[in-house]
Design a protein around this motif. Structure first.
Motif, mmCIF file in Angstrom:
data_model
loop_
_atom_site.group_PDB
_atom_site.id
_atom_site.type_symbol
_atom_site.label_atom_id
_atom_site.label_comp_id
_atom_site.label_asym_id
_atom_site.label_seq_id
_atom_site.Cartn_x
_atom_site.Cartn_y
_atom_site.Cartn_z
ATOM 1 N N LEU A 80 -6.713 -4.340 -8.621
ATOM 2 C CA LEU A 80 -7.953 -4.966 -9.069
ATOM 3 C C LEU A 80 -8.632 -5.689 -7.910
ATOM 4 O O LEU A 80 -9.855 -5.647 -7.772
ATOM 5 N N TRP A 81 -7.821 -6.344 -7.095
ATOM 6 C CA TRP A 81 -8.389 -7.041 -5.941
ATOM 7 C C TRP A 81 -9.010 -6.047 -4.970
ATOM 8 O O TRP A 81 -10.060 -6.317 -4.386
ATOM 9 N N GLN A 86 -16.411 -3.058 -5.883
ATOM 10 C CA GLN A 86 -17.005 -2.128 -6.841
ATOM 11 C C GLN A 86 -17.231 -2.806 -8.192
ATOM 12 O O GLN A 86 -18.265 -2.609 -8.833
ATOM 13 N N ILE A 87 -16.256 -3.625 -8.626
ATOM 14 C CA ILE A 87 -16.366 -4.245 -9.954
ATOM 15 C C ILE A 87 -17.490 -5.273 -9.980
ATOM 16 O O ILE A 87 -18.397 -5.203 -10.830
ATOM 17 N N ASP A 395 -6.045 3.463 -2.378
ATOM 18 C CA ASP A 395 -5.776 2.323 -3.242
ATOM 19 C C ASP A 395 -5.085 2.741 -4.533
ATOM 20 O O ASP A 395 -4.493 1.937 -5.225
ATOM 21 N N PHE A 396 -5.187 4.021 -4.877
ATOM 22 C CA PHE A 396 -4.587 4.504 -6.107
ATOM 23 C C PHE A 396 -3.323 5.307 -5.835
ATOM 24 O O PHE A 396 -2.853 6.040 -6.683
ATOM 25 N N ALA A 397 -2.746 5.177 -4.633
ATOM 26 C CA ALA A 397 -1.564 5.963 -4.310
ATOM 27 C C ALA A 397 -0.405 5.633 -5.234
ATOM 28 O O ALA A 397 0.421 6.488 -5.535
ATOM 29 N N ASP A 398 -0.345 4.406 -5.709
ATOM 30 C CA ASP A 398 0.766 4.006 -6.562
ATOM 31 C C ASP A 398 0.695 4.620 -7.950
ATOM 32 O O ASP A 398 1.635 4.525 -8.733
ATOM 33 N N ALA A 399 -0.441 5.257 -8.274
ATOM 34 C CA ALA A 399 -0.559 5.898 -9.585
ATOM 35 C C ALA A 399 0.338 7.107 -9.685
ATOM 36 O O ALA A 399 0.600 7.596 -10.774
#
Length: 632
Positions: A80-81, A86-87, A395-399
């Motif tokens: 999220l950080w 973007q948010i 940033d989404f590699a952990d998905a």
């Protein structure tokens, strides 16, 4: 009894209509969302088979709640950080910049300032259900434009809370606009209770339930967490979806994340489908008939305006052309929270119920046009850059990790250490709560779940894994995991721990990419160490062990082709004795004479030995040529 029969009939109609329309529209390439919408229109306004569309819509809204919970599970606080720009950049700018021109246009048509503000903000919101469902169907959730779209939707969901809170202040006749200190305390207390409970209580509770081994208990616990957190936040004045999202984020680090996601996923899919059917059921055809000129202009104009603003803002914040086009096409519709805002505004007399019905019709029509807008956006992207645009963001590699490791007993622990030491990301699954607790003390990140469940494998990111390592310690469990993966995910590379020789042969028959018996290499290493302790030179002991290994592999391959009794002559059953020392020429002849025989039968011959040994120098000390004296 008659009421119960009517209720069951409506449930059957909803299920049957959803199945038929969803399958048909998916086969036509239009997506299940549009199919559910048309199923609702057909069963409600057109045929009159189901009349209480509002109730179906309210139940279906739980699908949005479950969807936000699953999204929260995938988003740790660190992610999220990472998405903060973007948010709070693109998301906040989209809501404000879109609401202003829409509100100004509505005000120009004679509406009051409060009514124009509510309409502008309500239509500025996009559909979380539509946007995320379409991203998931297309496999674009973790792409760069998928992240940008999610960021916008997340901020919009956050914005619903202050919008609803502001309605009493905008109502012309309401005097109950004071916010008491007790209400503020309740809201803060609810958030703190959710944070503390999610941080310190849920993991121990899930560990106790997992130790009991009752799957239905874990399922009930998952539903309790989602619905309980949603209701807690709703009581505090927030949206239910936001409460579920916060609970998901708090559990994103939990070892039980994948199990929770797998348990919730079926309910999420079913209830979201019900939500879209409910949208179709709730369409008022009389409003469409009387106000169709306005609808035909307003809905496309709204989508074009939002798409243009979204594209411009996305480009200003540094996103690429293709991603900006896709985000604009995906989020150009009005959203389901508009139903709530417009209904609440009508109840507060900010504008009339007829206006609310027309706004809901515009929102619904824009939702129905979403698959068309996304298709148009796909055609507008630059095909030469599309592949690069679709790369996964780091940033989404952990998905999803490179390796999904199933089973964390003693064998899996060593494998995990090798993989982690190489710097690889590894997702580890195990169904023992006690083992997970122990491993967490050593710093391992393990998730609770069974590799024998397809939904758990999906939640663990098997579709994104380059390799699956099955390290379970029971033959029956391993076979079930392998059979499931080979049936449901045939393209994944499968490395498997075998129990014994017969199990290794059965795994080869199942088409695994690699198998190894759990004791082979350790036994060979043990034998090698034993030889060295008996005085055998390191080089020679290594050659002996390698010869045994190679003969074993050859025999296994022969057994794979001819059956378990093949290759019996390749087993060493008696000692291999050294030849006596002989004269140089005799030694050379002995080696040459035995070469063919030993090559055929798997004997040990040093093919790489220096030529000096074969041309006149005797073998010294423990450097001996071996000839097989017994049938292996």
């Amino acid at each position: 009894m008659e009421h119960a029969n009517t209720l069951f009939l409506e449930i059957i109609l909803l299920l049957g209509g959803g199945i038929l329309a969803g399958t048909l529209f998916k086969r036509l390439g239009l997506g299940t969302v549009l199919g559910y919408l048309f199923a609702g229109i057909a069963m409600g306004p057109l045929l009159g088979l189901i009349h209480d569309g509002e109730a179906v819509l309210h139940i279906g809204e739980l699908g949005v709640v479950f969807l936000l919970f699953i999204i929260g599970l995938e988003l740790k606080l660190s992610r999220l950080w990472a998405l903060r720009t973007q948010i709070f950049g693109l998301g906040a700018a989209q809501v404000v910049v879109t609401a202003l021109p829409i509100g100004a246009l509505v005000w120009a048509f004679g509406f009051s300032v409060p009514a124009a503000a509510v309409i502008g903000l309500g239509l500025a919101l996009s559909s979380t259900a539509f946007g995320l469902q379409l991203l998931e169907e297309r496999g674009e959730t973790n792409t760069r434009h998928g992240q940008a779209a999610f960021s916008v939707l997340l901020f919009q969901d956050l914005a619903v809370v202050p919008i609803l809170a502001a309605l009493p202040f905008l109502a012309p006749y309401s005097s109950d606009t004071e916010i008491t200190l007790s209400e503020v305390a309740v809201s803060i207390g609810a958030v703190l209770a959710l944070v503390v409970g999610g941080r310190y209580l849920l993991n121990p509770l899930f560990r106790i339930m997992a130790s009991a081994g009752a799957r239905e208990v874990m399922l009930g616990a998952a539903l309790f967490v989602v619905l309980g957190s949603a209701m807690l936040m709703a009581a505090a004045g927030f949206s239910m979806a936001m409460g579920a999202f916060i609970a998901g984020v708090l559990l994103a680090e939990s070892s039980y994340r994948h199990e929770l996601e797998a348990n919730i996923e079926p309910f999420r899919g079913l209830l979201l489908g019900l939500f879209f059917i409910g949208v179709g059921l709730s369409i008022d055809l009389s409003v469409l008939a009387s106000g169709w000129p306005i609808l035909l202009v307003a809905a496309p104009l709204l989508m074009i305006t939002k798409a243009g603003l979204l594209y411009s803002l996305s480009r200003l914040l540094g996103n690429r052309h293709d991603g900006s086009v896709r985000v604009a096409g995906l989020l150009s519709q009005a959203g389901e929270f508009g139903f709530v805002i417009f209904s609440a505004a009508s109840a507060s007399a900010i504008f009339s119920s007829e206006t609310a019905s027309l706004l809901i019709a515009i929102t619904t029509l824009s939702m129905m046009l979403t698959p068309l807008s996304t298709a148009i956006a796909s055609r507008l992207v630059d095909r030469d850059e599309e592949e690069d645009e679709e790369e996964m963001d780091e940033d989404f590699a952990d998905a999803g990790s490179d390796v999904l490791l199933i089973g964390f007993s003693r064998f899996g622990q060593i494998v995990a250490q090798v993989l982690l030491s190489s710097g690889r990301d590894v997702t580890i699954l195990d169904s023992s709560a006690e083992r997970i607790r122990s491993a967490n003390q050593f710093g391992f990140r393990i998730f609770f779940g069974s590799g024998m469940r397809k939904d758990v494998l999906e939640a663990s990111g098997i579709r994104r894994a380059k390799l699956v390592a099955v390290c379970t310690n029971k033959r029956e469990t391993t076979d079930r995991v392998v059979d499931l993966i080979r049936e449901e995910f045939p393209n994944v590379k499968l490395y498997v721990r075998a129990y014994d020789r017969g199990h290794a042969l059965s795994l080869r028959a199942r088409g695994v990419d690699y198998e190894i018996r759990e004791t082979v290499e350790s036994a060979l290493s043990f034998g090698n160490a034993t030889l060295r302790s008996l005085g055998v030179e390191d080089e020679l002991s290594n050659r002996i062990v390698d010869d045994v290994r190679q003969r074993d592999l050859k025999r296994l391959k022969l057994q794979e082709a001819e059956g378990t009794h093949a290759g019996a002559d390749m087993i060493t059953t008696r000692a291999v004795k050294p030849e006596p020392l002989v004269e140089p020429h005799a030694a050379l002849q002995a080696v040459d004479d035995g070469a063919d025989e030993n090559d055929d039968k798997g004997g040990i011959i040093d093919e790489d030995a220096p030529r000096r040994r074969r041309r006149g120098r005797p073998f010294r000390g423990r450097r001996m040529s071996f000839r097989k004296t017994a049938q292996r």
